[in-house]
Design a protein around this motif. Structure first.
Motif, PDB file in Angstrom:
ATOM      1  N   GLU A  56     -22.516 -54.468  11.043  1.00  0.00           N
ATOM      2  CA  GLU A  56     -21.847 -55.304  12.030  1.00  0.00           C
ATOM      3  C   GLU A  56     -22.671 -55.268  13.309  1.00  0.00           C
ATOM      4  N   THR A  57     -22.675 -56.378  14.040  1.00  0.00           N
ATOM      5  CA  THR A  57     -23.452 -56.451  15.272  1.00  0.00           C
ATOM      6  C   THR A  57     -22.592 -57.031  16.383  1.00  0.00           C
ATOM      7  N   LEU A  58     -22.665 -56.408  17.555  1.00  0.00           N
ATOM      8  CA  LEU A  58     -21.972 -56.897  18.734  1.00  0.00           C
ATOM      9  C   LEU A  58     -22.891 -56.736  19.932  1.00  0.00           C
ATOM     10  N   LYS A  59     -23.248 -57.859  20.544  1.00  0.00           N
ATOM     11  CA  LYS A  59     -24.141 -57.877  21.704  1.00  0.00           C
ATOM     12  C   LYS A  59     -25.445 -57.129  21.434  1.00  0.00           C
ATOM     13  N   GLY A  60     -25.971 -57.295  20.229  1.00  0.00           N
ATOM     14  CA  GLY A  60     -27.247 -56.693  19.859  1.00  0.00           C
ATOM     15  C   GLY A  60     -27.159 -55.253  19.381  1.00  0.00           C
ATOM     16  N   GLU A  61     -25.990 -54.654  19.473  1.00  0.00           N
ATOM     17  CA  GLU A  61     -25.776 -53.273  19.015  1.00  0.00           C
ATOM     18  C   GLU A  61     -25.331 -53.327  17.549  1.00  0.00           C
ATOM     19  N   VAL A  62     -26.083 -52.667  16.686  1.00  0.00           N
ATOM     20  CA  VAL A  62     -25.798 -52.686  15.252  1.00  0.00           C
ATOM     21  C   VAL A  62     -25.003 -51.435  14.871  1.00  0.00           C
ATOM     22  N   GLN A  63     -23.911 -51.648  14.152  1.00  0.00           N
ATOM     23  CA  GLN A  63     -23.075 -50.557  13.654  1.00  0.00           C
ATOM     24  C   GLN A  63     -23.243 -50.501  12.140  1.00  0.00           C
ATOM     25  N   LEU A  64     -23.697 -49.368  11.630  1.00  0.00           N
ATOM     26  CA  LEU A  64     -23.822 -49.161  10.186  1.00  0.00           C
ATOM     27  C   LEU A  64     -22.701 -48.242   9.733  1.00  0.00           C
ATOM     28  N   SER A  65     -22.063 -48.592   8.629  1.00  0.00           N
ATOM     29  CA  SER A  65     -21.030 -47.739   8.053  1.00  0.00           C
ATOM     30  C   SER A  65     -21.101 -47.855   6.540  1.00  0.00           C
ATOM     31  N   GLY A  66     -20.440 -46.957   5.872  1.00  0.00           N
ATOM     32  CA  GLY A  66     -20.459 -46.935   4.417  1.00  0.00           C
ATOM     33  C   GLY A  66     -20.942 -45.590   3.931  1.00  0.00           C
ATOM     34  N   PHE A  67     -21.552 -45.584   2.758  1.00  0.00           N
ATOM     35  CA  PHE A  67     -21.938 -44.330   2.124  1.00  0.00           C
ATOM     36  C   PHE A  67     -23.382 -44.348   1.650  1.00  0.00           C
ATOM     37  N   ALA A  68     -24.028 -43.205   1.774  1.00  0.00           N
ATOM     38  CA  ALA A  68     -25.383 -42.993   1.264  1.00  0.00           C
ATOM     39  C   ALA A  68     -25.357 -41.750   0.395  1.00  0.00           C
ATOM     40  N   THR A  69     -26.288 -41.670  -0.532  1.00  0.00           N
ATOM     41  CA  THR A  69     -26.331 -40.504  -1.419  1.00  0.00           C
ATOM     42  C   THR A  69     -27.222 -39.388  -0.881  1.00  0.00           C
ATOM     43  N   SER A  70     -27.920 -39.647   0.237  1.00  0.00           N
ATOM     44  CA  SER A  70     -28.768 -38.608   0.833  1.00  0.00           C
ATOM     45  C   SER A  70     -28.960 -38.884   2.319  1.00  0.00           C
TER      46      SER A  70
END
Length: 101
Positions: A56-70
């Motif tokens: 998601e992006t708001l005013k150029g700021e990117v928010q990453l969420s979810g899951f990674a395995t490492s």
């Protein structure tokens, strides 16, 4: 062909309300473009499972969420997002979880 795809994508933005906290329709389009670029670059990288990561992006700021395995996958996703033009910052909230064994 690329022009047609872009026209269709941007055409879908007509009539979209600007979300809370965004200053203009132009900012919304810029943020949507950044989000699309981040997702595309993640999809191209074999070390990042782009389907498990929300962008998601708001005013150029990117928010990453979810899951990674490492931790390496989480870090790579953050680095990919930070390298996209016009990204002002990245908030990497991806959770590292061990895959089922």
């Amino acid at each position: 062909m690329a022009t047609a795809v872009l026209a269709l994508a941007l055409g879908g933005l007509q009539g979209c309300a600007v979300t809370s906290g965004q200053s203009s329709v132009g900012q919304y389009v810029d943020d949507a473009t950044i989000t699309t670029r981040v997702k595309a670059r993640m999809a191209e990288d074999p070390t990042v499972a782009a389907m498990r990561i929300k962008v998601e992006t708001l005013k150029g700021e990117v928010q990453l969420s979810g899951f990674a395995t490492s931790q390496a996958e989480k870090d790579k996703a953050g680095a990919i997002a930070a390298a996209v033009p016009d990204v002002k910052g990245v908030r990497n909230s991806i959770v590292v979880s061990k895959p089922d064994q």
